[in-house]
Design an enzyme around this catalytic site. Structure first.
Site, PDB file in Angstrom:
ATOM      1  CD  GLN A   5      -3.026   1.018   2.204  1.00  0.00           C
ATOM      2  OE1 GLN A   5      -2.622   1.059   3.372  1.00  0.00           O
ATOM      3  NE2 GLN A   5      -4.296   0.952   1.897  1.00  0.00           N
ATOM      4  CG  HIS A  65      10.949   0.340 -11.622  1.00  0.00           C
ATOM      5  ND1 HIS A  65      10.239   1.508 -11.508  1.00  0.00           N
ATOM      6  CD2 HIS A  65      10.256  -0.438 -12.470  1.00  0.00           C
ATOM      7  CE1 HIS A  65       9.170   1.437 -12.266  1.00  0.00           C
ATOM      8  NE2 HIS A  65       9.144   0.280 -12.863  1.00  0.00           N
ATOM      9  N   GLY A  66      13.739  -0.501  -7.747  1.00  0.00           N
ATOM     10  CA  GLY A  66      14.959  -1.085  -7.196  1.00  0.00           C
ATOM     11  C   GLY A  66      16.112  -0.922  -8.179  1.00  0.00           C
ATOM     12  N   GLY A  67      17.015  -1.894  -8.203  1.00  0.00           N
ATOM     13  CA  GLY A  67      18.214  -1.817  -9.051  1.00  0.00           C
ATOM     14  C   GLY A  67      17.899  -1.652 -10.529  1.00  0.00           C
ATOM     15  CD  GLU A  90      14.448  26.155 -25.475  1.00  0.00           C
ATOM     16  OE1 GLU A  90      14.164  27.356 -25.567  1.00  0.00           O
ATOM     17  OE2 GLU A  90      14.943  25.509 -26.393  1.00  0.00           O
ATOM     18  CG  ASN A  93      13.172  25.318 -13.902  1.00  0.00           C
ATOM     19  OD1 ASN A  93      13.045  25.590 -15.107  1.00  0.00           O
ATOM     20  ND2 ASN A  93      12.750  24.174 -13.393  1.00  0.00           N
TER      21      ASN A  93
HETATM   22  C1  LIG Z   1      21.940  19.642 -23.507  1.00  0.00           C
HETATM   23  C2  LIG Z   1      21.849  21.117 -23.778  1.00  0.00           C
HETATM   24  C3  LIG Z   1      21.341  21.542 -25.003  1.00  0.00           C
HETATM   25  C4  LIG Z   1      21.244  22.904 -25.286  1.00  0.00           C
HETATM   26  N1  LIG Z   1      20.741  23.278 -26.496  1.00  0.00           N
HETATM   27  C5  LIG Z   1      20.677  24.579 -26.815  1.00  0.00           C
HETATM   28  C6  LIG Z   1      20.194  24.993 -28.079  1.00  0.00           C
HETATM   29  O1  LIG Z   1      19.831  24.163 -28.931  1.00  0.00           O
HETATM   30  N2  LIG Z   1      20.148  26.316 -28.367  1.00  0.00           N
HETATM   31  C7  LIG Z   1      20.544  27.246 -27.457  1.00  0.00           C
HETATM   32  O2  LIG Z   1      20.486  28.436 -27.778  1.00  0.00           O
HETATM   33  N3  LIG Z   1      21.007  26.879 -26.246  1.00  0.00           N
HETATM   34  C8  LIG Z   1      21.080  25.583 -25.891  1.00  0.00           C
HETATM   35  N4  LIG Z   1      21.542  25.203 -24.649  1.00  0.00           N
HETATM   36  C9  LIG Z   1      21.954  26.247 -23.722  1.00  0.00           C
HETATM   37  C10 LIG Z   1      20.901  26.454 -22.628  1.00  0.00           C
HETATM   38  O3  LIG Z   1      19.769  27.120 -23.113  1.00  0.00           O
HETATM   39  C11 LIG Z   1      21.610  27.229 -21.496  1.00  0.00           C
HETATM   40  O4  LIG Z   1      22.549  26.316 -20.908  1.00  0.00           O
HETATM   41  C12 LIG Z   1      20.612  27.721 -20.469  1.00  0.00           C
HETATM   42  O5  LIG Z   1      19.797  28.763 -20.964  1.00  0.00           O
HETATM   43  C13 LIG Z   1      21.349  28.270 -19.206  1.00  0.00           C
HETATM   44  O6  LIG Z   1      22.289  29.220 -19.576  1.00  0.00           O
HETATM   45  P1  LIG Z   1      23.801  29.069 -19.101  1.00  0.00           P
HETATM   46  O7  LIG Z   1      24.274  27.685 -19.339  1.00  0.00           O
HETATM   47  O8  LIG Z   1      24.559  30.206 -19.723  1.00  0.00           O
HETATM   48  O9  LIG Z   1      23.756  29.269 -17.523  1.00  0.00           O
HETATM   49  P2  LIG Z   1      24.000  30.620 -16.727  1.00  0.00           P
HETATM   50  O10 LIG Z   1      23.120  31.700 -17.281  1.00  0.00           O
HETATM   51  O11 LIG Z   1      25.467  30.858 -16.622  1.00  0.00           O
HETATM   52  O12 LIG Z   1      23.409  30.209 -15.313  1.00  0.00           O
HETATM   53  C14 LIG Z   1      24.171  29.506 -14.303  1.00  0.00           C
HETATM   54  C15 LIG Z   1      23.349  29.493 -13.019  1.00  0.00           C
HETATM   55  O13 LIG Z   1      23.127  30.829 -12.553  1.00  0.00           O
HETATM   56  C16 LIG Z   1      21.724  31.061 -12.405  1.00  0.00           C
HETATM   57  N5  LIG Z   1      21.400  32.445 -12.772  1.00  0.00           N
HETATM   58  C17 LIG Z   1      21.821  33.140 -13.855  1.00  0.00           C
HETATM   59  N6  LIG Z   1      21.301  34.385 -13.866  1.00  0.00           N
HETATM   60  C18 LIG Z   1      20.527  34.480 -12.747  1.00  0.00           C
HETATM   61  C19 LIG Z   1      19.712  35.517 -12.185  1.00  0.00           C
HETATM   62  N7  LIG Z   1      19.587  36.705 -12.771  1.00  0.00           N
HETATM   63  N8  LIG Z   1      19.053  35.253 -11.043  1.00  0.00           N
HETATM   64  C20 LIG Z   1      19.158  34.054 -10.451  1.00  0.00           C
HETATM   65  N9  LIG Z   1      19.909  33.025 -10.917  1.00  0.00           N
HETATM   66  C21 LIG Z   1      20.575  33.237 -12.058  1.00  0.00           C
HETATM   67  C22 LIG Z   1      21.064  30.068 -13.373  1.00  0.00           C
HETATM   68  O14 LIG Z   1      19.726  29.818 -12.992  1.00  0.00           O
HETATM   69  C23 LIG Z   1      21.967  28.871 -13.207  1.00  0.00           C
HETATM   70  O15 LIG Z   1      21.605  28.168 -12.038  1.00  0.00           O
HETATM   71  C24 LIG Z   1      21.653  23.866 -24.339  1.00  0.00           C
HETATM   72  C25 LIG Z   1      22.127  23.420 -23.081  1.00  0.00           C
HETATM   73  C26 LIG Z   1      22.223  22.075 -22.790  1.00  0.00           C
HETATM   74  C27 LIG Z   1      22.718  21.623 -21.424  1.00  0.00           C
END
Ligand SMILES: Cc1cc2nc3c(=O)[nH]c(=O)nc-3n(C[C@H](O)[C@H](O)[C@H](O)COP(=O)(O)OP(=O)(O)OC[C@H]3O[C@@H](n4cnc5c(N)ncnc54)[C@H](O)[C@@H]3O)c2cc1C
Length: 113
Positions: A5, A65-67, A90, A93
């Site tokens: 449960q 699911h365990g291991g 994108e 968060n």
């Molecule tokens: C697998 C993968 C695929 C991707 N593909 C693409 C793609 O196709 N095209 C593209 O354009 N990009 C792509 N990206 C890039 C992605 O969009 C960026 O990594 C993302 O937007 C975060 O930007 P950054 O890595 O420069 O992190 P940063 O901006 O350096 O952030 C680092 C940390 O600081 C925090 N932070 C930054 N500014 C603030 C603020 N003002 N207040 C509070 N916290 C803050 C962030 O939340 C994060 O925790 C890809 C990334 C990955 C990992």
């Protein structure tokens, strides 16, 4: 394991939270299609809520699911990795929170200025 449960409760909670996340995303998509005034806030809220919540949901699945949940033979570990990166992609968060807070406080800043 499905007869326990405690695990049924966990499964029910996961399904409920997944449904809530889907509703947030559908609501934001509808607002975007209709070009609603609050579409930016709705999308930022939905992106953060859905990716954070779904990561938490997926993170419980390997435990159930365990291991097997850890092995590449099954898709769970892939879902978990994919969901983790969507908390970053994108616009992170944290940036979604910045967008939401900015919109919430917009009126306050205007009336203070
Ligand atoms: C697998 C993968 C695929 C991707 N593909 C693409 C793609 O196709 N095209 C593209 O354009 N990009 C792509 N990206 C890039 C992605 O969009 C960026 O990594 C993302 O937007 C975060 O930007 P950054 O890595 O420069 O992190 P940063 O901006 O350096 O952030 C680092 C940390 O600081 C925090 N932070 C930054 N500014 C603030 C603020 N003002 N207040 C509070 N916290 C803050 C962030 O939340 C994060 O925790 C890809 C990334 C990955 C990992």
């Amino acid at each position: 394991m499905a007869e326990f449960q405690a695990l049924q409760f966990r499964l029910a909670g996961m399904a409920t939270e997944l449904k809530a996340a889907r509703l947030m995303v559908h609501r934001a998509a509808t607002k975007l299609d209709r070009r609603a005034l609050d579409r930016l806030q709705a999308c930022a809220m939905a992106k953060r809520f859905a990716t954070d919540r779904c990561f938490k949901i997926a993170n419980q699945a390997p435990q159930l699911h365990g291991g097997y949940g850890y092995l590449k033979d099954f898709p769970i570990e892939r879902y978990l990795r994919d969901l983790r990166v969507h908390q970053i992609l994108e616009g992170t968060n944290e940036i979604m929170q910045v967008i939401v807070a900015r919109q919430l406080l917009e009126g306050a800043f205007k009336s203070a200025g």
